[in-house]
Design a protein around this motif. Structure first.
Motif, PDB file in Angstrom:
ATOM      1  N   GLU A  77       0.802  -1.222   0.000  1.00  0.00           N
ATOM      2  CA  GLU A  77       0.000   0.000   0.000  1.00  0.00           C
ATOM      3  C   GLU A  77       0.836   1.273   0.000  1.00  0.00           C
ATOM      4  O   GLU A  77       0.293   2.373  -0.098  1.00  0.00           O
ATOM      5  CB  GLU A  77      -0.965   0.013   1.190  1.00  0.00           C
ATOM      6  N   ASN A  78       2.170   1.141   0.107  1.00  0.00           N
ATOM      7  CA  ASN A  78       3.043   2.313   0.065  1.00  0.00           C
ATOM      8  C   ASN A  78       3.685   2.524  -1.303  1.00  0.00           C
ATOM      9  O   ASN A  78       4.564   3.366  -1.455  1.00  0.00           O
ATOM     10  CB  ASN A  78       4.137   2.209   1.131  1.00  0.00           C
ATOM     11  N   VAL A  79       3.280   1.729  -2.296  1.00  0.00           N
ATOM     12  CA  VAL A  79       3.794   1.877  -3.661  1.00  0.00           C
ATOM     13  C   VAL A  79       2.624   2.206  -4.585  1.00  0.00           C
ATOM     14  O   VAL A  79       1.692   1.419  -4.725  1.00  0.00           O
ATOM     15  CB  VAL A  79       4.492   0.581  -4.142  1.00  0.00           C
ATOM     16  N   LEU A  80       2.663   3.387  -5.203  1.00  0.00           N
ATOM     17  CA  LEU A  80       1.583   3.850  -6.062  1.00  0.00           C
ATOM     18  C   LEU A  80       2.082   4.033  -7.491  1.00  0.00           C
ATOM     19  O   LEU A  80       3.257   4.326  -7.721  1.00  0.00           O
ATOM     20  CB  LEU A  80       1.033   5.188  -5.551  1.00  0.00           C
ATOM     21  N   PHE A  81       1.182   3.840  -8.448  1.00  0.00           N
ATOM     22  CA  PHE A  81       1.484   4.066  -9.861  1.00  0.00           C
ATOM     23  C   PHE A  81       0.486   5.089 -10.412  1.00  0.00           C
ATOM     24  O   PHE A  81      -0.436   4.727 -11.142  1.00  0.00           O
ATOM     25  CB  PHE A  81       1.393   2.746 -10.634  1.00  0.00           C
ATOM     26  N   PRO A  82       0.671   6.361 -10.087  1.00  0.00           N
ATOM     27  CA  PRO A  82      -0.320   7.376 -10.475  1.00  0.00           C
ATOM     28  C   PRO A  82      -0.436   7.570 -11.981  1.00  0.00           C
ATOM     29  O   PRO A  82      -1.479   8.009 -12.470  1.00  0.00           O
ATOM     30  CB  PRO A  82       0.196   8.652  -9.787  1.00  0.00           C
ATOM     31  N   ASP A  83       0.629   7.253 -12.736  1.00  0.00           N
ATOM     32  CA  ASP A  83       0.606   7.459 -14.185  1.00  0.00           C
ATOM     33  C   ASP A  83       0.450   6.149 -14.959  1.00  0.00           C
ATOM     34  O   ASP A  83       0.693   6.100 -16.164  1.00  0.00           O
ATOM     35  CB  ASP A  83       1.890   8.167 -14.634  1.00  0.00           C
ATOM     36  N   PRO A  92       0.712   1.499 -14.754  1.00  0.00           N
ATOM     37  CA  PRO A  92       1.654   0.454 -14.335  1.00  0.00           C
ATOM     38  C   PRO A  92       2.950   0.428 -15.129  1.00  0.00           C
ATOM     39  O   PRO A  92       3.932  -0.166 -14.673  1.00  0.00           O
ATOM     40  CB  PRO A  92       0.851  -0.840 -14.552  1.00  0.00           C
ATOM     41  N   ASP A  93       2.985   1.066 -16.309  1.00  0.00           N
ATOM     42  CA  ASP A  93       4.204   1.081 -17.114  1.00  0.00           C
ATOM     43  C   ASP A  93       5.093   2.282 -16.812  1.00  0.00           C
ATOM     44  O   ASP A  93       6.169   2.422 -17.396  1.00  0.00           O
ATOM     45  CB  ASP A  93       3.854   1.083 -18.604  1.00  0.00           C
ATOM     46  N   GLN A  94       4.654   3.128 -15.902  1.00  0.00           N
ATOM     47  CA  GLN A  94       5.412   4.323 -15.544  1.00  0.00           C
ATOM     48  C   GLN A  94       6.078   4.139 -14.171  1.00  0.00           C
ATOM     49  O   GLN A  94       5.703   3.252 -13.410  1.00  0.00           O
ATOM     50  CB  GLN A  94       4.491   5.544 -15.534  1.00  0.00           C
ATOM     51  N   PRO A  95       7.076   4.971 -13.857  1.00  0.00           N
ATOM     52  CA  PRO A  95       7.781   4.829 -12.571  1.00  0.00           C
ATOM     53  C   PRO A  95       6.820   4.941 -11.385  1.00  0.00           C
ATOM     54  O   PRO A  95       5.878   5.741 -11.411  1.00  0.00           O
ATOM     55  CB  PRO A  95       8.772   5.999 -12.580  1.00  0.00           C
ATOM     56  N   PRO A  96       7.044   4.143 -10.344  1.00  0.00           N
ATOM     57  CA  PRO A  96       6.179   4.202  -9.163  1.00  0.00           C
ATOM     58  C   PRO A  96       6.513   5.397  -8.278  1.00  0.00           C
ATOM     59  O   PRO A  96       7.580   6.009  -8.392  1.00  0.00           O
ATOM     60  CB  PRO A  96       6.506   2.887  -8.437  1.00  0.00           C
ATOM     61  N   VAL A  97       5.584   5.718  -7.404  1.00  0.00           N
ATOM     62  CA  VAL A  97       5.786   6.742  -6.378  1.00  0.00           C
ATOM     63  C   VAL A  97       5.707   6.059  -5.023  1.00  0.00           C
ATOM     64  O   VAL A  97       4.780   5.293  -4.758  1.00  0.00           O
ATOM     65  CB  VAL A  97       4.705   7.852  -6.470  1.00  0.00           C
ATOM     66  N   PHE A  98       6.689   6.317  -4.162  1.00  0.00           N
ATOM     67  CA  PHE A  98       6.733   5.699  -2.834  1.00  0.00           C
ATOM     68  C   PHE A  98       6.295   6.709  -1.789  1.00  0.00           C
ATOM     69  O   PHE A  98       6.740   7.857  -1.798  1.00  0.00           O
ATOM     70  CB  PHE A  98       8.149   5.213  -2.515  1.00  0.00           C
ATOM     71  N   ILE A  99       5.410   6.272  -0.894  1.00  0.00           N
ATOM     72  CA  ILE A  99       4.957   7.140   0.191  1.00  0.00           C
ATOM     73  C   ILE A  99       5.439   6.569   1.524  1.00  0.00           C
ATOM     74  O   ILE A  99       5.825   5.405   1.608  1.00  0.00           O
ATOM     75  CB  ILE A  99       3.421   7.287   0.189  1.00  0.00           C
ATOM     76  N   ASP A 100       5.435   7.407   2.562  1.00  0.00           N
ATOM     77  CA  ASP A 100       5.875   7.004   3.901  1.00  0.00           C
ATOM     78  C   ASP A 100       7.258   6.352   3.843  1.00  0.00           C
ATOM     79  O   ASP A 100       7.434   5.203   4.239  1.00  0.00           O
ATOM     80  CB  ASP A 100       4.859   6.037   4.526  1.00  0.00           C
ATOM     81  N   PRO A 101       8.266   7.067   3.336  1.00  0.00           N
ATOM     82  CA  PRO A 101       9.540   6.413   3.047  1.00  0.00           C
ATOM     83  C   PRO A 101      10.315   5.905   4.257  1.00  0.00           C
ATOM     84  O   PRO A 101      10.802   4.782   4.232  1.00  0.00           O
ATOM     85  CB  PRO A 101      10.329   7.504   2.314  1.00  0.00           C
ATOM     86  N   GLY A 102      10.446   6.698   5.335  1.00  0.00           N
ATOM     87  CA  GLY A 102      11.231   6.251   6.481  1.00  0.00           C
ATOM     88  C   GLY A 102      12.619   5.804   6.047  1.00  0.00           C
ATOM     89  O   GLY A 102      13.006   4.660   6.245  1.00  0.00           O
ATOM     90  N   ARG A 140      -7.262  -1.268  -2.173  1.00  0.00           N
ATOM     91  CA  ARG A 140      -6.352  -2.211  -2.792  1.00  0.00           C
ATOM     92  C   ARG A 140      -6.054  -3.335  -1.818  1.00  0.00           C
ATOM     93  O   ARG A 140      -6.130  -3.153  -0.603  1.00  0.00           O
ATOM     94  CB  ARG A 140      -5.036  -1.508  -3.176  1.00  0.00           C
ATOM     95  N   PRO A 141      -5.682  -4.542  -2.319  1.00  0.00           N
ATOM     96  CA  PRO A 141      -5.346  -5.634  -1.419  1.00  0.00           C
ATOM     97  C   PRO A 141      -4.131  -5.299  -0.592  1.00  0.00           C
ATOM     98  O   PRO A 141      -3.227  -4.601  -1.059  1.00  0.00           O
ATOM     99  CB  PRO A 141      -5.061  -6.806  -2.376  1.00  0.00           C
ATOM    100  N   ARG A 142      -4.090  -5.779   0.629  1.00  0.00           N
ATOM    101  CA  ARG A 142      -2.985  -5.506   1.521  1.00  0.00           C
ATOM    102  C   ARG A 142      -2.092  -6.724   1.614  1.00  0.00           C
ATOM    103  O   ARG A 142      -2.533  -7.848   1.469  1.00  0.00           O
ATOM    104  CB  ARG A 142      -3.501  -5.130   2.919  1.00  0.00           C
ATOM    105  N   GLY A 143      -0.809  -6.480   1.867  1.00  0.00           N
ATOM    106  CA  GLY A 143       0.138  -7.576   1.980  1.00  0.00           C
ATOM    107  C   GLY A 143       0.006  -8.285   3.307  1.00  0.00           C
ATOM    108  O   GLY A 143      -0.741  -7.844   4.194  1.00  0.00           O
TER     109      GLY A 143
END
Length: 200
Positions: A85-91, A93-103, A194-197
């Motif tokens: 849930e911390n990996v998003l593909f706003p543009d 699935p073929d575009q670079p992902p965006v990571f949230i809550d990086p820590g 979205r499904p959670r791990g």
């Protein structure tokens, strides 16, 4: 330079693989924690076997601590809270992902690789997508790992792979025991979620 300053200032030791493992499985409360695993999650007939298997794994990982050589390779930024849930593909699935809550953590290269492999394999185990998908994912992990070893000597490759393996096991055991302990409850799913791990 700003990235290096961010990494050193924002590092959270408790989020490191080894730091989390040592905190959960310390010599004082660790045995009690393991003994209580699965009380609310496992069938009574299965729990004793699960607890004993995890207890042996934890003991062996503690013994390996002194045998894993410190790695001379460069330190890099590692993403400490890698999960689905911390990996998003706003543009798309073929575009670079965006990571949230990086820590972010400044760590040796094996740390990020171990987290990626551990959590990918846990997702496979939890979702059971079928043999073909599993083969594709495992092949991808092999290609990814081989790429990270380019330029290393034979001995450095062996040391690096051993470091990755131990960290992978520690991360997976920490996540599995959190799930079995019932300390990380998953909120009810909402429409469109979205499904959670397996780690939440």
């Amino acid at each position: 330079m700003p990235v290096l300053l961010l990494a050193s200032a924002g590092a959270i030791a408790e989020r490191s693989i080894t730091g989390t493992f040592r905190r959960k499985f310390n010599r004082l409360s660790g045995p009690i924690y393991v003994q209580r695993l699965g009380v609310d999650r496992c069938a009574a007939d299965d729990r004793a076997e699960v607890v004993e298997a995890l207890r042996q794994v934890v003991v062996r990982l503690h013994r390996l601590r002194g045998r894993v050589l410190p790695q001379p390779h460069r330190r890099v930024l590692a993403y400490s809270d890698l999960k689905l849930e911390n990996v998003l593909f706003p543009d798309g699935p073929d575009q670079p992902p965006v990571f949230i809550d990086p820590g972010l953590l400044l760590a040796r290269t094996a740390v990020g690789v171990a987290k990626l492999i551990s959590r990918t394999m846990l997702t496979l185990a939890a979702s059971r997508p079928g043999p073909q998908t599993g083969k594709h994912v495992v092949h991808g992990i092999g290609v990814f790992t081989a790429g990270r070893m380019k330029g290393l000597s034979v001995q450095d490759r062996r040391d690096w792979l051993r470091d990755v393996l131990v960290l992978w096991l520690k991360d997976s055991v920490s996540i599995l025991t959190t799930h079995l302990s019932g300390t990380h409850r998953t909120a009810p799913a909402r429409p469109g979620d979205r499904p959670r791990g397996p780690w939440g």
